[in-house]
Design an enzyme around this catalytic site. Structure first.
Site, PDB file in Angstrom:
ATOM      1  N   ASP A  41       0.825  -1.213   0.000  1.00 21.18           N
ATOM      2  CA  ASP A  41       0.000   0.000   0.000  1.00 21.18           C
ATOM      3  C   ASP A  41       0.853   1.255   0.000  1.00 21.18           C
ATOM      4  O   ASP A  41       0.408   2.333   0.393  1.00 21.18           O
ATOM      5  CB  ASP A  41      -0.957   0.007   1.199  1.00 21.18           C
ATOM      6  N   HIS A 246      25.519   9.628 -15.786  1.00 16.42           N
ATOM      7  CA  HIS A 246      24.337   9.630 -14.927  1.00 16.42           C
ATOM      8  C   HIS A 246      24.523   8.672 -13.749  1.00 16.42           C
ATOM      9  O   HIS A 246      23.605   7.947 -13.363  1.00 16.42           O
ATOM     10  CB  HIS A 246      23.080   9.269 -15.728  1.00 16.42           C
ATOM     11  N   ASP A 263      26.953  16.820  -9.155  1.00 18.98           N
ATOM     12  CA  ASP A 263      25.922  17.388 -10.039  1.00 18.98           C
ATOM     13  C   ASP A 263      24.607  17.296  -9.276  1.00 18.98           C
ATOM     14  O   ASP A 263      24.049  16.212  -9.093  1.00 18.98           O
ATOM     15  CB  ASP A 263      25.862  16.596 -11.345  1.00 18.98           C
ATOM     16  N   ASP A 274      20.360  23.651 -11.169  1.00 21.00           N
ATOM     17  CA  ASP A 274      21.184  22.577 -11.739  1.00 21.00           C
ATOM     18  C   ASP A 274      22.641  23.030 -11.706  1.00 21.00           C
ATOM     19  O   ASP A 274      23.036  23.919 -12.469  1.00 21.00           O
ATOM     20  CB  ASP A 274      20.722  22.283 -13.164  1.00 21.00           C
ATOM     21  N   HIS A 355      28.307  14.692 -24.193  1.00 19.54           N
ATOM     22  CA  HIS A 355      26.958  15.232 -24.008  1.00 19.54           C
ATOM     23  C   HIS A 355      26.874  16.673 -24.508  1.00 19.54           C
ATOM     24  O   HIS A 355      27.882  17.312 -24.819  1.00 19.54           O
ATOM     25  CB  HIS A 355      26.548  15.148 -22.531  1.00 19.54           C
ATOM     26  N   HIS A 359      20.873  22.994 -21.824  1.00 11.71           N
ATOM     27  CA  HIS A 359      19.466  22.639 -21.992  1.00 11.71           C
ATOM     28  C   HIS A 359      18.619  23.654 -21.235  1.00 11.71           C
ATOM     29  O   HIS A 359      19.082  24.326 -20.314  1.00 11.71           O
ATOM     30  CB  HIS A 359      19.187  21.210 -21.504  1.00 11.71           C
ATOM     31  N   HIS A 366      15.272  19.316 -17.285  1.00 18.58           N
ATOM     32  CA  HIS A 366      15.370  19.463 -18.736  1.00 18.58           C
ATOM     33  C   HIS A 366      14.027  20.050 -19.170  1.00 18.58           C
ATOM     34  O   HIS A 366      13.097  19.331 -19.540  1.00 18.58           O
ATOM     35  CB  HIS A 366      15.646  18.123 -19.410  1.00 18.58           C
ATOM     36  N   GLU A 384      27.195  23.591 -19.227  1.00 21.16           N
ATOM     37  CA  GLU A 384      27.843  22.491 -18.506  1.00 21.16           C
ATOM     38  C   GLU A 384      28.805  21.663 -19.364  1.00 21.16           C
ATOM     39  O   GLU A 384      28.556  20.482 -19.619  1.00 21.16           O
ATOM     40  CB  GLU A 384      26.787  21.579 -17.886  1.00 21.16           C
ATOM     41  N   TYR A 388      35.917  13.889 -19.700  1.00 20.58           N
ATOM     42  CA  TYR A 388      35.874  12.614 -18.989  1.00 20.58           C
ATOM     43  C   TYR A 388      36.966  11.702 -19.545  1.00 20.58           C
ATOM     44  O   TYR A 388      36.974  11.411 -20.746  1.00 20.58           O
ATOM     45  CB  TYR A 388      34.498  11.964 -19.139  1.00 20.58           C
ATOM     46  N   ARG A 397      33.163  18.159 -14.705  1.00 18.50           N
ATOM     47  CA  ARG A 397      32.074  18.894 -15.345  1.00 18.50           C
ATOM     48  C   ARG A 397      31.793  20.126 -14.498  1.00 18.50           C
ATOM     49  O   ARG A 397      31.713  20.039 -13.261  1.00 18.50           O
ATOM     50  CB  ARG A 397      30.814  18.028 -15.453  1.00 18.50           C
ATOM     51  N   GLU A 399      29.166  23.491 -14.203  1.00 22.28           N
ATOM     52  CA  GLU A 399      27.845  23.891 -14.692  1.00 22.28           C
ATOM     53  C   GLU A 399      27.268  25.018 -13.853  1.00 22.28           C
ATOM     54  O   GLU A 399      27.205  24.931 -12.626  1.00 22.28           O
ATOM     55  CB  GLU A 399      26.894  22.688 -14.637  1.00 22.28           C
TER      56      GLU A 399
END
Length: 429
Positions: A41, A246, A263, A274, A355, A359, A366, A384, A388, A397, A399
């Site tokens: 539940d 990610h 991040d 972000d 990447h 965005h 996003h 950003e 790597y 990175r 950002e």
């Protein structure tokens, strides 16, 4: 709700802007998100449908917003349907909005209980020629469960098959791409909390701490600042984990000599921040780490100069990619010949920077908006770049969130430590 109330004028204006885009004879209907089940539940915490929130400011489940600008009865031109409370609901679920509170919060005069929807709907459909319905049409969305919107669309089309049905998402994507002053104010608060969390982390990180402990420090700062929590799954990635774009397991121990990639961003009143940073676990970058860090910082500085009115995302990413190529050559990661002989559809720099650079940002991390629309004042983009290098167990990175203005842009995170020297100094205490 934890956050301070937003000005109802925001939602009044958002509805006005949408009405101007609707043709005569239009009816638009917006559903709240479902409460998602877990097991037995259990349920996940409720998160409002961003389009319904954008138009009403109501953060409550089982809500329905109806806009029918040409309705014969003035009280039917804007209606908000809410779940009616009871003693049972009060005991088991907690407080729900009253009609007066909903009017104050949304600026909508006609508030009805949810049970009235099935009674009012036939009258509205009788007047409507075009019915605008909502769906998740984000370019990157993968929807594998049937949503409340999807169920409603099926049931309405089955009951009223002869109406003309249209998509409202493209209209809202166009509106939501340009942020109002109240939205920017709210996003600044999300960014302020994010900056506070980062400063807290700088005083906490050392060899031997676990990634999840760092995540807990961030969450502490968010929640005590009236945030519901992170705007997305926080990435706390040390060493080689930082080369996984990610990475969210956050279950490794930070080792001396590693760089920690962070991040994360706070959510405040459903709006997102972000941020990405890379910090040395031991408090000081090695010469090579500093070399890569400074290269990413230079690309970031260049990219910010190109987030200006009139540019577009395709041109922008091409310009940033060319700038990144030169930095990767300086780092001995690419050779000039690699760039000269590269496939234009698979540029060489993508090996180390796979990447995009920016965005939309807003109610969604996003955020929605037409990808190829030229940059306009009022848009907020992330910036950003990253490099790597799995062979070196190194990912960096950086950002910040950028507001495009009529005269250039504003870095909304300019007060959050970014320079390597400042980060090292703050980590030393």
């Amino acid at each position: 709700m934890r956050y301070a109330p937003l000005a109802p004028e925001l939602f009044i204006e958002n509805r006005r802007r949408l009405r101007e885009l609707l043709p005569p004879g239009a009816l638009a209907i917006f559903q709240a998100n479902d409460i998602q089940p877990t097991n037995a539940d259990g349920t996940l915490p409720f998160r409002q449908n961003n389009d319904l929130f954008y138009l009403s400011g109501v953060d409550q489940e089982e809500s329905i917003l109806v806009l029918c600008p040409g309705a014969a009865l003035e009280k039917h031109r804007e209606i908000l349907f809410l779940k009616e409370t009871s003693e049972h609901i009060l005991v088991w679920e907690g407080y729900k909005l009253t009609k007066d509170e909903a009017r104050t919060q949304s600026g909508i005069l006609t508030i009805m209980w949810l049970d009235a929807f099935k009674t009012v709907l036939p009258a509205l459909m009788n007047e409507a020629e075009y019915v605008f319905l909502n769906a998740n049409e984000h370019i990157r969305a993968t929807v594998e469960v049937e949503t409340r919107d999807a169920r409603f669309i099926k049931s309405l089309q089955a009951a009223y098959p002869l109406h003309q049905y249209r998509r409202v998402a493209p209209l809202l994507h166009g509106l939501r791409a340009i942020k109002s002053a109240e939205e920017i104010r709210t996003m600044r608060e999300a960014m302020r909390l994010t900056g506070q969390a980062f400063r807290r982390v700088l005083g906490f990180v050392r060899p031997g701490v676990w990634e999840f402990e760092i995540e807990a420090e961030i969450l502490h700062e968010f929640v005590r600042g009236r945030s519901r929590g992170p705007a997305y799954g926080s990435i706390i990635a040390s060493g080689k984990n930082a080369t996984v774009l990610h990475y969210t397991s956050n279950d490794h121990q930070c080792q001396a000599g590693d760089v920690l990639l962070l991040d994360f961003g706070a959510e405040y009143a459903n709006y997102a921040a972000d941020l990405s940073r890379a910090i040395p676990v031991s408090g000081t970058f090695s010469p090579r780490q500093r070399q890569v860090y400074d290269a990413v910082l230079r690309v970031m500085s260049f990219a910010k100069t190109r987030l200006v009115v009139g540019n577009d995302i395709e041109t922008y990413h091409k310009e940033v990619g060319q700038n990144m190529e030169q930095e990767l050559i300086k780092l001995d990661l690419l050779k000039a010949e690699d760039v000269k002989n590269q496939d234009s559809d698979a540029p060489a720099y993508k090996k180390y920077f796979p990447h995009g650079t920016s965005h939309y940002l807003g109610l969604d991390v996003h955020d929605v908006g037409f990808k190829y629309r030229k940059f306009e004042a009022g848009m907020v983009y992330t910036c950003e770049p990253g490099i790597y290098i799995p062979d070196e167990n190194l990912g960096i990175r950086l950002e910040n969130d950028i507001l495009i203005t009529a005269t250039g842009n504003e870095d909304l995170m300019a007060d959050i430590p970014l320079q390597a020297e400042e980060i090292e100094r703050l980590m030393r205490g």
